[in-house]
Motif scaffolding. Structure first.
Motif: not given
Ligand SMILES: [Fe+2]
Length: 516
Positions: A50-55, A142-146
């Motif tokens: 699995i993977a995640s990307g481009d937050p 992890r999401t990017a900061p505000h």
């Protein structure tokens, strides 16, 4: 962003993806009517991980690809399979933030790209998939900061060039322990080279991949490296490709060896390579290929701390020069007119403290000729000098530009000069060329320095050159970027010892880089 060593994150790392228990597996995520019916799938359907990307501040791409027989086309039935996904604020999935169903279609290699929105900024999330009665491992992202966030810190790992045949991807085990907020991969995720028994591992197949299925099998083999798989499962990645995802040193629609590949055959190869690339990367639908074209240059924002401009230095370039004169021809372009406008616009109108440019290939000069005169590599920015020099002149007016590159299979950390031909010209930025994960394998460091150190006098902008395998780690804060060159002692064996080779700093408002 922030809290890189909080106990929560550490605990998850030690537990890893194996944390998923029977209780979680027994939970029903969706009402029965919305759940997937269909054919039961074979065991090992999540073999590619699995993977995640481009937050984004409110979103992330979640990725998997169903492939019970990964090295032989995937092994899935020729039908669309619904895949359930869910993302939660805790690793036990007690506080689920979003869930949904995404189709895994045969024409997309049964890959899944769930573009999740509605999340909260600057925090970790845990996610998993379910298909055909099987549950995937749990991933963390992890999401990017505000967008308005000005403080905090951002930890980025810069990686490139992982040649399966040259070694195990041991630097990722250390990267996992360093717990980056995001991994930036700037190209050569696979190598298209033919299988060879000369190194510690051998490519699958019988030749270079050309068809879609052959590229799929090659990506599948690479994803079976356990350190790579674990790194994908533990942080979001931002990826771009270089040449070896298609063919060595290709440029636009021109292959390395036009005498051996017709234009039509190479265009078909580009389409197959891009399709397989999309299918295996955690990228948005904007990157769904349109035949032999793919949209990869893009921007990501990390609050007002950092703007990341990801370049495509392959699709829009003119063919490489074959001599010194050609490298200085003003008609040579690396970015193409549209991408160049997009980049300059994004640099000049940036709200960010740090303006990062992810360039697959090295921007600073490499003069290979000791003494008078110059000799350049024509595939790098040195081969496209007029455009490179114009860009560097613009850097003088940009806030804190830092270029992050790959391709060279060496650590090369440089001041970027406004004009490399003039030793007295201003320093306008910094560049980190992030060695390689495994490409070129273990090197004799003494032999490297015997060959390269004599060139330092001709390249006074070089601050560090080194031939260890590894990656670079950046801690970005408002006041400075603190960088570490993390190296491993071997890629010939599956386990390695890692260490910091050197530490460097780029100070806010002071172009260039220095060792600390
Ligand atoms: Fe490479």
């Amino acid at each position: 962003m922030t809290g890189t060593s909080s106990p929560d994150r550490r605990r998850f790392l030690t537990a890893g993806a194996a944390v998923l228990g029977a209780t979680a597996a027994a939970q029903l995520w969706l009402p029965a009517a919305a759940r997937a019916a269909g054919t039961p799938l074979p065991e090992n359907v999540f073999s590619l991980g699995i993977a995640s990307g481009d937050p984004l501040p409110d979103g992330i791409v979640l990725w998997t690809r169903l492939a019970p027989d990964p090295l032989h086309g995937g092994g899935m039935p020729d039908e669309t399979v619904p895949v359930e996904w869910e993302i939660a604020e805790d690793e036990r999935f007690r506080r689920v933030a979003r869930r949904g169903v995404a189709p895994a279609r045969p024409e997309s290699g049964h890959s899944v790209h769930a573009d999740v929105r509605g999340l909260r900024p600057g925090r970790p999330y845990w996610y998993r998939f379910r298909a055909g009665g099987h549950l995937s491992p749990v991933g963390r992202t992890r999401t990017a900061p505000h967008r308005a966030a000005t403080g905090g810190s951002l930890r980025i790992a810069l990686a490139s060039c992982q040649n399966w045949q040259h070694g195990y991807f041991t630097p990722y085990a250390d990267m996992l322990a360093q717990d980056p907020d995001v991994v930036l991969f700037v190209g050569d995720y696979i190598y298209e080279s033919t299988p060879s028994s000369a190194g510690p591992r051998r490519h699958e197949g019988t030749g270079e991949p050309v068809t879609l299925e052959q590229y799929r099998n090659r990506y599948a083999q690479y994803r079976s490296d356990p350190d790579l798989a674990a790194m994908h499962a533990n942080a979001p990645w931002v990826v771009t490709f270089d040449d070896h995802e298609v063919d060595n040193d290709w440029a636009g629609e021109i292959p390395q060896d036009p005498d051996k590949q017709s234009h039509d055959a190479f265009v078909a190869r580009l389409a197959a390579a891009f399709q397989a690339y999309y299918e295996h990367m955690p990228v948005r639908a904007t990157a769904v290929p349109d035949g032999p074209h793919i949209q990869m240059y893009r921007r990501l924002e990390f609050g007002r701390l950092a703007r990341l401009n990801v370049l495509d230095t392959r699709q829009f370039r003119t063919d490489q020069a074959t001599g010194q004169e050609g490298a200085q021809d003003p008609a040579m372009t690396m970015l193409g007119a549209r991408q160049k406008r997009w980049l300059l616009d994004g640099l000049h109108h940036s709200p960010a403290r740090w303006n990062l440019v992810a360039s697959q290939i090295m921007m600073a000069e490499t003069d290979l000729l000791p003494g008078d005169g110059k000799l350049w590599y024509y595939d790098a920015w040195d081969g496209y000098q007029v455009e490179r020099n114009a860009l560097l002149r613009e850097f003088a007016d940009i806030r804190n530009p830092v270029v992050l590159s790959g391709d060279r299979h060496l650590t090369m950390i440089s001041d970027l000069k406004e004009d490399f031909a003039d030793p007295d010209s201003d320093v306008v930025g910094a560049e980190f060329v992030g060695t390689s994960i495994s490409s070129n394998g273990d090197q004799d460091q003494a032999a490297f320095h015997a060959q390269w150190d004599p060139l330092k006098a001709d390249n006074p902008h070089w601050k560090v050159i080194d031939a260890h395998r590894g990656y670079h780690l950046f801690d970005i804060r408002r006041e400075a970027v603190d960088a570490q060159v993390r190296v491993v002692d071997t890629v010939v064996r599956p386990q390695a010892a890692a260490s910091t080779l050197t530490r460097l700093r780029v100070e806010n408002g002071t172009p260039g880089v220095r060792e600390v």
